[in-house]
Each structure stands twice: as C-alpha cells, then as structure tokens.
Design an enzyme around this catalytic site. Structure first.
Site, PDB file in Angstrom:
ATOM      1  N   LYS A  92     -11.859 -17.756  44.429  1.00 22.76           N
ATOM      2  CA  LYS A  92     -11.944 -16.291  44.488  1.00 22.76           C
ATOM      3  C   LYS A  92     -13.210 -15.797  43.783  1.00 22.76           C
ATOM      4  CE  LYS A  92     -10.062 -14.635  41.027  1.00 22.76           C
ATOM      5  NZ  LYS A  92     -10.374 -14.330  39.640  1.00 22.76           N
ATOM      6  N   LYS A 101     -19.286 -11.980  35.506  1.00 23.75           N
ATOM      7  CA  LYS A 101     -18.288 -13.065  35.465  1.00 23.75           C
ATOM      8  C   LYS A 101     -18.314 -13.872  36.771  1.00 23.75           C
ATOM      9  CE  LYS A 101     -14.643 -15.528  34.522  1.00 23.75           C
ATOM     10  NZ  LYS A 101     -14.705 -16.624  33.561  1.00 23.75           N
TER      11      LYS A 101
END
Ligand code: NDP
Length: 296
Positions: free
Chosen positions: A239, A170
């Site tokens: 992030k 991811k």
C-alpha cells in the site's frame, strides 16, 4: 492530556502503551477483545466505540491500515466525525495518503477540529522502545499542541510541511525500503548462485557503499536465518509503495524504479497474501531465481 487511541494493531499497541505512562488514555479497537486485554493489563479506560473513546479527549489518535479505514471510522455507523468536539485534535498515525488527509483535515476544520498527519517509522521494535521517528503534516500551532503526546512514543519528531506532507514523506521512505528489500534480495540471490555465501556478501556490503537497513538488519536477521518474523505486513508496504508511485506521478517526476517496485510488491502481495511480513518479498525473488538466500 486526555488521549484517545484508536487501533491497537502491531504498531499501535506499543505506541499506546507509552502514552499510557505519560497521559490519561482511553483505547478503542475494532476487535474488542484486544482492547479489553490491553485495558486489563494497563488499567486504562476501554471504550465500546470510537465515538465513546473520543468523548472529552484533547487528542484522538488513529493508527489504522490505510486512510480508507480512517474515513470509515469517521463516517461509519458510529460517526466519530460528528462526535468530535471543537478544540479536539485528530492525529493520524496511519501511513495514509496525502489526498485523503487533506480531505479529512478540511472536513474537520469545518467543525473546529484540528488535524495532523503523523505517520511513524522505526517498526515494532522502535515502538516498543519509544524511539519512533514521527513525520508530521499540519500547521505549527497544531503540531506544538500535540507534541507532548507524540513525545511519548517518538524520538525524532519533525513537522515537514502542510497537511499531507507527513504521509507523502512516509510513502517515499517506505518506497525506498521496498526498493532495498527487492534489489538486495536480487543481488544476494545471484551471489548465492555463484557460490558466495550471503553472510560473507553481507559482511562486505555492510562495510561498503551498498549497505542499508535492509542489508544491515532485515536480511541477516530475517532471511538468512529463515526466521521471517511477522512485524509489518507486506500488504501494508505494498500500500505504501503504491501511494509513493501515485505521488511521484502526480508530481510529474519520472519514476521508473519506484513504479516497477510498486508492481513487484503488488505481485508479491497477490502471491503471499495478507498476513505475510514485508521481508517475505525476498521469497518471491528466491522462487523466481531458484535459490534460497541462506548460508550453505
Ligand atoms: P495491523 O494490521 O497490525 O493493525 C491494524 C489495526 O487497524 C488493528 O487495530 C485493526 O483492528 C484496525 N482496523 C483494521 N481495519 C479496520 C476497520 N475497518 N475499522 C476499524 N479498525 C480497523 O497494522 P499495523 O499496526 O502494523 O499498522 C498500522 C499503520 O501503521 C499502517 O498504516 C501501517 O502501514 C503503519 N506502520 C506499521 C509499522 C509496523 O512495523 N507494523 C511501521 C510503521 C508504520 P482489528 O484488531 O480489529 O483487526
């Protein structure tokens, strides 16, 4: 199955909505008003704490900003970890980091609780349509056990490796998204300065080899229109690229582009703040180049 869903944010809420139509659902959210509104609308049980939500659940799903919040919920005052019964599976749909996931999985295994990292891709629209891509890290038996729950909101659901592999994949996927947003914005800003309208440029790029989801959907629908809807916070993409940059370094892969884009998104987050959408990164490129990516 009995499912507890923790974290009704931008993507969590539409995912939980699909689970409600296929399984017994209990929800919990840090800001209780959101969970109460959701429960009132769908007629599902609303728990006062994460531990209370997990009581009797076969599967507990977390969908929080980062692995740090997942660990905070597991270990905080409410101590979800201690409340999980042996035989339960924790499915972490947060876009977390692989090292934290391995640590969480080990601690859960000591209590007989299973773990799967299962971050998603497809955005809020994909979640609303129930067609998310779900990339999972864990063992095959755990994956098969929870697959019917993932199927409520996912279309492509793949076990990609051991615990942490879903989160690593991811992060890499989202680093590619960040590269596309930044580099496409740079190219279009230069073309706009040279008098080529962004829509004409995108029309050509999207019939050529430089196209991407960013050029086909994000920039035409959000930047050229100046709509900039807020569906996925830039802070969360920053992030993700940071996780990818660390992961590539750990794997000792030279990663000049991804390290740079991680830095660029750190700057953009600092400039644009915590609530800006990820596509608003284009505004930094515009600011630096002195031109807006819009049609004349
Ligand atoms: P949001 O910021 O919209 O929601 C975050 C959720 O986490 C809220 O329910 C929030 O509760 C809760 N939360 C935040 N801090 C804490 C805490 N300390 N303790 C307990 N709960 C907390 O995020 P998204 O829903 O957009 O994203 C969730 C995850 O999914 C992220 O990892 C993101 O990267 C990933 N993701 C998001 C996508 C998107 O398009 N939005 C696409 C794919 C993945 P509260 O309501 O109280 O603030």
């Amino acid at each position: 199955m009995n499912v507890a869903f923790l974290g009704l944010g931008a993507i969590g809420a539409p995912m939980a909505r699909h689970i409600a139509s296929a399984h017994q659902l209990t929800v919990w959210n840090r800001t209780a008003a959101k969970a109460e509104a959701f429960g009132g609308e769908l007629g599902v049980r609303v728990a006062a704490t994460a531990s209370d939500a997990a009581r009797g659940a076969d599967v507990v799903i977390t969908c929080l900003p980062t692995s740090r919040e997942v660990e905070m919920v597991l270990d905080g005052n409410d101590a979800l970890l201690a409340a999980l019964d042996a035989g339960t599976t924790l499915v972490d749909c947060t876009s977390g980091d692989p090292a934290s996931s391995r640590r969480i999985a080990e601690r859960l295994a000591a209590r007989g609780v299973g773990f799967l990292d299962a971050p998603v891709s497809g955005g809020v629209s994909g979640a609303e349509a129930g067609v998310l891509t779900v990339m999972c890290g864990g063992d095959a038996a755990t994956f098969e056990r929870v697959r019917p729950v993932l199927g409520a909101f996912g279309r492509k659901i793949v076990l990609v490796g051991p615990v942490g592999a879903g989160h690593a994949l991811k992060a890499v996927n989202n680093a590619l998204l960040a590269v596309h947003i930044w580099s496409t914005s740079e190219g279009l800003a230069a073309l706009a300065k040279a008098g080529v309208s962004p829509s004409a440029a995108l029309d050509v790029i999207n019939a050529s080899s430089g196209r991407s989801n960013t050029s086909e959907n994000l920039i035409p629908q959000r930047v050229v229109t100046r709509a900039f809807p807020r569906t996925f916070r830039l802070a969360l993409l920053e992030k993700d690229v940071g996780i990818a940059a660390d992961f590539l370094r750990e794997q000792r892969v030279p990663s000049v582009v991804i390290q740079q884009v991680a830095d660029l998104f750190r700057i953009a987050r600092g400039e644009l703040g915590e609530v800006a959408d990820h596509v608003e990164a284009a505004k930094i490129v515009e600011r630096w180049s002195g031109v807006e990516i819009r049609d004349p």
